[in-house]
Design an enzyme around this catalytic site. Structure first.
Site, short mmCIF file in Angstrom:
data_model
loop_
_atom_site.label_atom_id
_atom_site.label_comp_id
_atom_site.label_asym_id
_atom_site.label_seq_id
_atom_site.Cartn_x
_atom_site.Cartn_y
_atom_site.Cartn_z
CB SER A 89 -0.91 0.03 1.23
OG SER A 89 -1.60 1.27 1.30
CE1 TYR A 138 -4.40 -2.33 4.39
CE2 TYR A 138 -3.42 -0.17 3.96
CZ TYR A 138 -3.96 -1.36 3.50
OH TYR A 138 -4.07 -1.59 2.15
CE LYS A 164 -1.78 -4.49 2.59
NZ LYS A 164 -1.91 -5.72 1.77
#
Length: 245
Positions: free
Chosen positions: A140, A153, A157
């Site tokens: 991401s 998150y 990633k």
């Protein structure tokens, strides 16, 4: 890599970016194993689309974070198609929570799917892709932004990117490339979930191209990495984000 008679696995392919990646690889000539965690109806719909267009596809249920499930996915793909040439790990979840909240349950949930899941899938791929194969993970572009609430998150990633670069070195001599694709904001259910119209409008204006990405934009990058022109790209993170970061 010529794609005729070759096979690909796409995890998290029942919806969102994974679904479009699976369709694109099928268009490119790959037989495709559609992995899904729970939505059998949507997964089978992807298979039906691919078959109706003249391609080959199967749907295989499995949790990316469970080694036994991924062993089954890879075994089923090999039995059905005879080989595994490309593995795309697209499965992922996102929960927005601040670090100060200390919500370990949600943190563990994100890390389990996004990072542990990537480790399990990459491990299987490293052992099973054919010589000259391609391994591609979804990261991401949010990593570069450090948005409040994105801690778990982004951590997951960032870990995926680290695994990709290490695995590329571990596979030296196998002619197998390992790369990541890091989308910016993309118009999917995962992106829209929990966001207000104002937040979506603001995020869509961040890239210089001033729009959200489409799943097809990301699928095109994966297609390049998986196809005959992507063979010299290795141990890289391609930030497919319209200039977002």
């Amino acid at each position: 890599m010529q794609t005729a008679n070759k096979a690909a696995i796409v995890t998290g392919a029942a919806r969102g970016i994974g679904r479009v990646i699976a369709r694109r690889l099928a268009q490119d000539g790959f037989a495709v194993a559609i992995n899904y965690a729970g939505n059998q109806v949507m997964a089978e719909a992807v298979v039906a689309e691919i078959v109706a267009a003249g391609g080959r596809a199967i749907a295989v249920r499995g949790d990316v974070a469970e080694p036994a499930d991924m062993e089954h996915l890879f075994a089923k793909t090999r039995v059905t198609f005879g080989r595994i040439d490309v593995v795309v790990n697209s499965a992922g979840i996102m929960s927005c929570l601040t670090i100060a909240d200390g919500d370990l349950e949600q943190f563990d949930r994100v890390i389990r799917t996004n990072l542990r899941g990537a480790f399990v899938v990459l491990s299987q791929a490293a052992r099973q892709v054919e010589r000259g194969g391609r391994i591609i993970a979804l990261s991401s572009s949010a990593i570069a932004k450090s948005f409040p609430g994105y801690g778990p998150y982004i951590a997951s990633k960032a870990g995926v990117e680290g695994l990709v670069q290490v695995l590329a070195n571990e596979l030296r001599g196998r002619e197998v490339s390992v790369n990541a694709v890091a989308p910016g904001p993309v118009a999917t259910e995962l992106f829209f979930a929990g966001k207000s119209t104002e937040q979506i409008d603001r995020l869509s204006k961040l890239p210089p191209l001033e729009r959200l990405g489409a799943p097809e934009d990301i699928a095109a990058v994966v297609s390049f990495l998986a196809g005959p022109d992507g063979g010299w790209i290795n141990s890289q993170v391609l930030r497919a984000n319209g200039g977002f970061a």
